[in-house]
Design an enzyme around this catalytic site. Structure first.
Site, PDB file in Angstrom:
ATOM      1  N   SER A  43      43.005  34.757  40.314  1.00 30.04           N
ATOM      2  CA  SER A  43      42.013  35.135  41.323  1.00 30.04           C
ATOM      3  C   SER A  43      40.636  35.282  40.674  1.00 30.04           C
ATOM      4  CB  SER A  43      42.478  36.400  42.041  1.00 30.04           C
ATOM      5  OG  SER A  43      41.864  36.538  43.301  1.00 30.04           O
ATOM      6  N   ASP A 196      46.797  33.029  46.532  1.00 28.53           N
ATOM      7  CA  ASP A 196      46.373  33.869  45.403  1.00 28.53           C
ATOM      8  C   ASP A 196      47.570  34.235  44.522  1.00 28.53           C
ATOM      9  OD1 ASP A 196      45.435  35.914  43.750  1.00 28.53           O
ATOM     10  OD2 ASP A 196      44.278  36.873  45.324  1.00 28.53           O
TER      11      ASP A 196
END
Length: 311
Positions: A43, A196
């Site tokens: 991320s 993610d």
């Protein structure tokens, strides 16, 4: 012949404020993180390792945030854009229910299972794709082992940039690694949809097992070894942090059991107070930065000293 220690730097997820804290930590490390044999990012951490993998120094990354003269202009332009404090209204579709099924089977933890119940986000990841295109016009950065971690819709993680991973351009990989459920839609890479990587693990340091490493430095904005007391709205953030910390604890144990020295670097009380409850709130970035600049050297030194290494 003297053995050359092989090491990795792992940067976990942390949103807008976690990235700012990470920049200060990277600049306080005793060795240049660009020299690590493997760079692993999830991320916001994927943004950081992509910059390092492209050859940008930690000082130039930090300078882009502080406005100093050694700022990298590409990074400065990038950090001038952000996804906002809150996600747009999501779409009435549920693309990641496979995560919930995986949690029921015990293949991922309950936090990932709950993420599978979130509707499809409508966030715009253009600023991440633009970053990737600017850092790597030819598709990927020069560093030979720069990994961006994402997960498929069933909870299987992939390290883009690693051997055997689906081929991806850097912008795709960063956007996939950043595709927070409920905030951004899944990112399609090679005909497959990804979310993610922090949905399953804040760091994914365990993916380094069997890579012949001697040391792994874990920089984890979203975990706090030993707990982190809070009051008010920050208690909600601590629930998320506690779950992510358990995962980092498990990964660190696995690495240490394999004979790898693990250095964990996590925010202390002052940094957590500066971050507050919403790690996407760019209004607090200046305060987070100023706090991190005052704490980073001690935080890093203490993390290495706990492993018997002088920083």
């Amino acid at each position: 012949m003297t053995h050359r220690s092989a090491r990795a730097v792992v940067v976990g997820c942390g949103g807008t404020l976690g990235f700012a804290w990470t920049a200060a930590i990277l600049d306080a490390l005793p060795t240049d993180p660009r020299t690590a044999d493997v760079l692993v990012g999830t991320s916001a951490g994927a943004e950081a390792v992509a910059m390092l993998g492209a050859g940008i120094s930690s000082a130039a990354i930090l300078g882009a945030l502080t406005g100093s003269s050694d700022a990298n202009p590409l990074v400065a332009a990038h950090v001038g854009r952000s996804p906002g404090r809150f996600p747009p209204v999501p779409s009435p579709r549920w693309p990641a229910v496979g995560l919930t099924r995986a949690a029921r089977r015990g293949e991922v933890d309950r936090l990932a299972g709950l993420a599978g119940l979130l509707p499809q986000g409508r966030g715009d990841a253009t600023w991440l794709r633009d970053l990737g295109a600017a850092l790597a016009p030819d598709g990927w950065v020069p560093h030979p082992a720069t990994w961006c971690i994402a997960t498929d819709l069933a909870g299987h993680r992939v390290a883009f940039g690693s051997p055997g991973a689906p081929e991806a351009r850097l912008g795709e990989a960063i956007a996939a690694s950043w595709a927070i459920p409920g905030w951004f839609p899944p990112v399609v890479v090679g005909g497959q949809r990804f979310l993610d990587g922090g949905t399953v693990s804040t760091t994914s340091a365990d993916l380094l097992l069997g890579r012949g490493l001697d040391e792994v430095v874990i920089i984890a904005p979203m975990s706090s070894e030993g707990g982190a007391p809070a009051s008010g709205l920050s208690r909600v953030e601590r629930l998320l942090r506690t779950a992510m910390t358990r995962r980092v604890d498990s990964e660190a144990r696995m690495l240490r059991a394999a004979g790898i020295r693990v250095v964990r670097i996590e925010p202390g009380p002052e940094d957590l107070d500066a971050m507050g409850a919403n790690f996407m709130d760019a209004r607090r970035r200046e305060h987070v930065l100023s706090t991190a600049l005052s704490t980073a050297a001690v935080t890093v030194a203490q993390a290495f000293e706990r492993q018997g290494v002088k920083a």
